[in-house]
Design a protein around this motif. Structure first.
Motif, PDB file in Angstrom:
ATOM      1  N   VAL A 216       0.732  -1.158   0.045  1.00 14.21           N
ATOM      2  CA  VAL A 216       0.073  -0.067   0.057  1.00 14.21           C
ATOM      3  C   VAL A 216       0.913   1.285   0.059  1.00 14.21           C
ATOM      4  CG1 VAL A 216      -1.692   1.201   1.270  1.00 14.21           C
ATOM      5  CG2 VAL A 216      -2.003  -1.014   0.994  1.00 14.21           C
ATOM      6  N   SER A 217       1.892   1.408   0.655  1.00 22.37           N
ATOM      7  CA  SER A 217       2.712   2.339   0.744  1.00 22.37           C
ATOM      8  C   SER A 217       3.438   2.499  -0.868  1.00 22.37           C
ATOM      9  CB  SER A 217       3.984   2.123   1.996  1.00 22.37           C
ATOM     10  OG  SER A 217       3.276   2.169   3.179  1.00 22.37           O
ATOM     11  N   ASP A 218       3.824   1.740  -1.207  1.00 26.19           N
ATOM     12  CA  ASP A 218       4.101   2.070  -2.479  1.00 26.19           C
ATOM     13  C   ASP A 218       3.295   2.670  -3.540  1.00 26.19           C
ATOM     14  OD1 ASP A 218       6.796   0.436  -2.399  1.00 26.19           O
ATOM     15  OD2 ASP A 218       5.838  -1.366  -2.205  1.00 26.19           O
ATOM     16  N   ILE A 219       1.980   2.131  -3.455  1.00 28.63           N
ATOM     17  CA  ILE A 219       1.075   2.858  -4.199  1.00 28.63           C
ATOM     18  C   ILE A 219       0.949   4.370  -3.804  1.00 28.63           C
ATOM     19  CG2 ILE A 219      -1.442   2.790  -5.013  1.00 28.63           C
ATOM     20  CD1 ILE A 219       0.211   0.725  -6.261  1.00 28.63           C
ATOM     21  N   LEU A 220       0.720   4.399  -2.578  1.00 26.59           N
ATOM     22  CA  LEU A 220       0.313   5.859  -1.857  1.00 26.59           C
ATOM     23  C   LEU A 220       1.657   6.904  -2.441  1.00 26.59           C
ATOM     24  CD1 LEU A 220      -0.887   5.119   1.609  1.00 26.59           C
ATOM     25  CD2 LEU A 220      -2.321   5.741  -0.600  1.00 26.59           C
ATOM     26  N   GLY A 221       2.953   6.203  -2.103  1.00 26.53           N
ATOM     27  CA  GLY A 221       4.178   7.032  -2.362  1.00 26.53           C
ATOM     28  C   GLY A 221       4.267   8.245  -1.374  1.00 26.53           C
ATOM     29  N   GLY A 222       4.945   9.256  -1.908  1.00 25.57           N
ATOM     30  CA  GLY A 222       5.135  10.312  -1.060  1.00 25.57           C
ATOM     31  C   GLY A 222       6.449  11.230  -1.748  1.00 25.57           C
ATOM     32  N   TYR A 223       6.732  12.234  -0.769  1.00 28.13           N
ATOM     33  CA  TYR A 223       7.711  13.113  -1.244  1.00 28.13           C
ATOM     34  C   TYR A 223       8.933  13.077  -0.116  1.00 28.13           C
ATOM     35  CZ  TYR A 223      10.139  17.394  -2.050  1.00 28.13           C
ATOM     36  OH  TYR A 223      11.103  18.560  -2.367  1.00 28.13           O
ATOM     37  N   ASP A 224       9.801  12.864  -0.635  1.00 30.45           N
ATOM     38  CA  ASP A 224      11.183  12.713   0.162  1.00 30.45           C
ATOM     39  C   ASP A 224      12.072  14.036  -0.001  1.00 30.45           C
ATOM     40  OD1 ASP A 224      13.610  12.499   1.122  1.00 30.45           O
ATOM     41  OD2 ASP A 224      13.895  10.403   0.666  1.00 30.45           O
ATOM     42  N   ALA A 225      11.841  14.878   1.111  1.00 28.00           N
ATOM     43  CA  ALA A 225      12.253  16.255   1.016  1.00 28.00           C
ATOM     44  C   ALA A 225      13.888  16.385   0.969  1.00 28.00           C
ATOM     45  CB  ALA A 225      11.949  16.987   2.547  1.00 28.00           C
ATOM     46  N   SER A 226      14.710  15.433   1.462  1.00 22.65           N
ATOM     47  CA  SER A 226      15.935  15.104   1.257  1.00 22.65           C
ATOM     48  C   SER A 226      16.244  14.827  -0.133  1.00 22.65           C
ATOM     49  CB  SER A 226      16.710  14.077   2.271  1.00 22.65           C
ATOM     50  OG  SER A 226      16.366  12.739   1.719  1.00 22.65           O
ATOM     51  N   THR A 227      15.681  14.172  -0.856  1.00 22.56           N
ATOM     52  CA  THR A 227      16.092  13.903  -2.250  1.00 22.56           C
ATOM     53  C   THR A 227      15.236  14.755  -3.236  1.00 22.56           C
ATOM     54  OG1 THR A 227      14.761  11.799  -2.428  1.00 22.56           O
ATOM     55  CG2 THR A 227      16.942  11.783  -1.553  1.00 22.56           C
ATOM     56  N   SER A 228      14.097  15.363  -2.761  1.00 20.71           N
ATOM     57  CA  SER A 228      13.166  16.041  -3.747  1.00 20.71           C
ATOM     58  C   SER A 228      12.509  14.941  -4.932  1.00 20.71           C
ATOM     59  CB  SER A 228      13.880  17.103  -4.641  1.00 20.71           C
ATOM     60  OG  SER A 228      14.331  18.313  -3.824  1.00 20.71           O
ATOM     61  N   VAL A 229      12.544  13.808  -4.219  1.00 23.37           N
ATOM     62  CA  VAL A 229      11.990  12.701  -5.139  1.00 23.37           C
ATOM     63  C   VAL A 229      10.626  12.589  -4.806  1.00 23.37           C
ATOM     64  CG1 VAL A 229      11.799  10.162  -5.548  1.00 23.37           C
ATOM     65  CG2 VAL A 229      14.152  11.634  -5.638  1.00 23.37           C
ATOM     66  N   THR A 230       9.566  12.452  -5.799  1.00 27.74           N
ATOM     67  CA  THR A 230       8.044  12.178  -5.689  1.00 27.74           C
ATOM     68  C   THR A 230       7.763  10.750  -6.218  1.00 27.74           C
ATOM     69  OG1 THR A 230       7.664  14.498  -5.510  1.00 27.74           O
ATOM     70  CG2 THR A 230       5.828  12.956  -5.916  1.00 27.74           C
ATOM     71  N   THR A 231       7.066  10.156  -5.459  1.00 31.66           N
ATOM     72  CA  THR A 231       6.865   8.515  -5.992  1.00 31.66           C
ATOM     73  C   THR A 231       5.392   8.468  -5.837  1.00 31.66           C
ATOM     74  OG1 THR A 231       7.104   7.869  -3.874  1.00 31.66           O
ATOM     75  CG2 THR A 231       8.860   7.711  -5.511  1.00 31.66           C
ATOM     76  N   GLY A 232       4.777   7.338  -6.525  1.00 33.02           N
ATOM     77  CA  GLY A 232       3.477   6.827  -6.245  1.00 33.02           C
ATOM     78  C   GLY A 232       2.517   7.652  -6.859  1.00 33.02           C
ATOM     79  N   LEU A 233       1.301   7.619  -5.994  1.00 34.56           N
ATOM     80  CA  LEU A 233       0.185   8.530  -6.154  1.00 34.56           C
ATOM     81  C   LEU A 233       0.491   9.922  -6.022  1.00 34.56           C
ATOM     82  CD1 LEU A 233      -2.954   8.900  -6.721  1.00 34.56           C
ATOM     83  CD2 LEU A 233      -3.295   8.405  -4.261  1.00 34.56           C
ATOM     84  N   GLU A 234       1.492  10.298  -5.227  1.00 34.71           N
ATOM     85  CA  GLU A 234       1.772  11.717  -5.127  1.00 34.71           C
ATOM     86  C   GLU A 234       2.164  12.360  -6.298  1.00 34.71           C
ATOM     87  OE1 GLU A 234       1.786  13.757  -2.708  1.00 34.71           O
ATOM     88  OE2 GLU A 234       0.498  12.472  -1.649  1.00 34.71           O
ATOM     89  N   LEU A 235       2.584  11.559  -7.398  1.00 31.92           N
ATOM     90  CA  LEU A 235       3.177  12.171  -8.538  1.00 31.92           C
ATOM     91  C   LEU A 235       2.036  12.911  -9.320  1.00 31.92           C
ATOM     92  CD1 LEU A 235       5.696   9.524  -9.866  1.00 31.92           C
ATOM     93  CD2 LEU A 235       6.158  11.809  -9.662  1.00 31.92           C
TER      94      LEU A 235
END
Length: 484
Positions: free
Chosen positions: A183-202
């Protein structure tokens, strides 16, 4: 495999394909798992704007195994509905979502040897003799590739002195692991340390980067999860800080196998948002079982694309959608009586109905019904139209932001918008609409602070869900017929 030597004149034929209808409204955003092991240029947690099935094959891979939800949506959109573009985000990472090492034994022939696995990661494949005494080298002793049927084929290289035909070899490999995606993979998120956005957050990155507005959010194979559902619903209210969208989600047909159980499942799992269309059961098309959400979303996108004004004002209910059957997870066919299908509609569930020999989508209500009976909350087509109305105003007048706040600006906005709306009203697409500049809401203090407000009113037509008449037996017709 020996490369064919060419000498002469040759001809090939490319099969004809019907180009998809391109749409600006009703664009699907699909987050899920892709058969990334089949992709030529694999993309993981990146936005892919697919204009055709070829784009899908290139960046995501395509398989007839619809455990890979992106393939399911690609089939529904490009092969059936013929609509583009579709925005995809694949979260299956071949570096992370892999099985433990597996082994198969195959016999090498001059025509190659097939692996049974259709999920093998070719980069992890190792060939050894049965007794482990020999290790065969790729591109020296053999080559390996997937064919058009998604099967991995091992070809012996004729010049090899190490690998002979007619012998058994041991093949070890790892597979991409769909079940390892969380579920976490699908939800994704934003990593402030790398500025990388993943999953649904995109989803919030799509419009700023590509000027494509996602209108229908999907997570095929995962939307039965209430956590995913809640995240999808939350995104529909505010994409990129300004836009509205909708989501199509599924009821779990492994748990809810009857229409009564589907109603309970929806309520128990709180699928009750006005921008959510909840669907039961699944559909079958060309021998393939798909989540209803993937199929109807593609149909809806194509319906909007083919609308004369590219508007979402028509209902998707009571339309022939071209499926072969409505089914459960295990393939059991579902044939609802009219009253049973209506009971699902009354619970805020869109379903399917066979009527007059035609399989149709059935239901106009959003998931919020029956908790709300207000037109803009309950009818999907009205909700879609209102959200289009809001989104279109934003895109239409964004270029006027930071212009001088004077009467020229105010009149240009009101005149342009009223002219645009009057055309739609005149064509009968919209019941009525108008925009005005409110002197009450625009104080000098607000204008000095750089803010101006407009009042807009609109009404979209609702679906004719009930057409009813009253029949009276009139004996005077008999008298007239006989005696004149």
């Amino acid at each position: 495999m020996v490369k064919q030597y060419l000498h002469g004149v040759y001809s090939t034929e490319t099969p004809s394909t019907e180009p998809p209808t391109v749409t600006k409204n009703g664009v699907q955003f699909v987050v899920g798992v892709a058969p990334i092991h089949l992709a030529k240029e694999p993309k993981v947690n990146e936005i892919v704007i697919a204009e055709s099935i070829d784009d899908v094959k290139k960046f995501l891979g395509y398989s007839d195994d619809f455990a890979f939800g992106t393939s399911e949506s690609a089939f529904a959109s490009f092969e059936v509905a013929k609509v583009a573009p579709v925005v995809f985000v694949n979260v299956l990472d071949p570096e992370k979502h892999v099985t433990a090492e597996k082994t198969e034994t195959v016999t090498i022939t001059k025509n190659g040897a097939f692996l049974k696995s259709k999920r093998a990661l070719l980069g992890t494949v190792t060939l050894k003799s049965i007794d482990d005494s020999k290790t065969f080298i790729e591109d020296t002793d053999y080559t390996i590739a997937y064919d058009a049927n998604y099967q991995a084929i091992i070809y012996p290289i004729a010049s090899s002195t190490n690998l002979a035909t007619g012998v058994e070899v041991k093949v070890t490999f790892k597979e991409v692991d769909v079940e390892a995606v969380t579920v976490s993979d699908i939800l994704g998120g934003y990593d402030a340390s790398t500025s990388v956005t993943t999953g649904l957050e995109l989803v919030r990155k799509v419009y700023p980067r590509y000027a494509v507005r996602p209108d229908i959010l999907l997570a095929p194979g995962f939307s039965q999860n209430p956590i995913i559902k809640t995240a999808l619903e939350a995104k529909t209210a505010n994409i990129s800080g300004v836009f509205k969208a909708r989501t199509f989600t599924d009821i779990d047909t492994k748990t809810a196998k009857t229409y009564e159980q589907a109603q309970s499942w929806k309520e128990d799992n709180l699928y009750t948002d006005m921008r959510n269309t909840v669907l039961w059961p699944k559909v079958k098309k060309d021998g393939k079982i798909l989540n209803y959400s993937s199929y109807l979303a593609a149909f809806r996108s194509a319906q909007i694309a083919n609308d004369e004004d590219n508007l979402p004002v028509e209902s998707f209910s009571n339309k022939e959608i071209g499926v072969d059957a409505f089914v459960l997870e295990d393939g059991t066919e579902v044939y609802l009586e009219h009253e049973e299908a209506n009971a699902l509609n009354g619970a805020g569930i869109v379903t399917g109905l066979q009527w007059g020999g035609v399989l149709r989508s059935w239901g106009n209500n959003t998931a919020l019904y029956p908790k709300s009976v207000v037109a803009q909350d309950r009818f999907s087509m009205v909700r879609d139209a209102l959200d289009w109305y809001a989104n279109s105003f934003i895109t239409e007048f964004f270029d006027k932001v930071d212009d001088l706040t004077n009467m020229r600006l105010i009149e240009s906005i009101t005149d342009e918008e009223n002219a645009r709306l009057s055309v739609l009203v005149g064509k009968g697409r919209v019941a009525g609409a108008e925009i005005s500049f409110s002197t009450i809401k625009n104080s000098v203090a607000q204008i000095l602070n750089g803010q101006i407000y407009f009042d807009r009113k609109v009404a979209f037509f609702t679906p004719a869900e009930v057409i009813q008449d009253e029949v009276t037996f009139d004996p005077t017709f008999i008298e007239t017929a006989i005696f004149g």
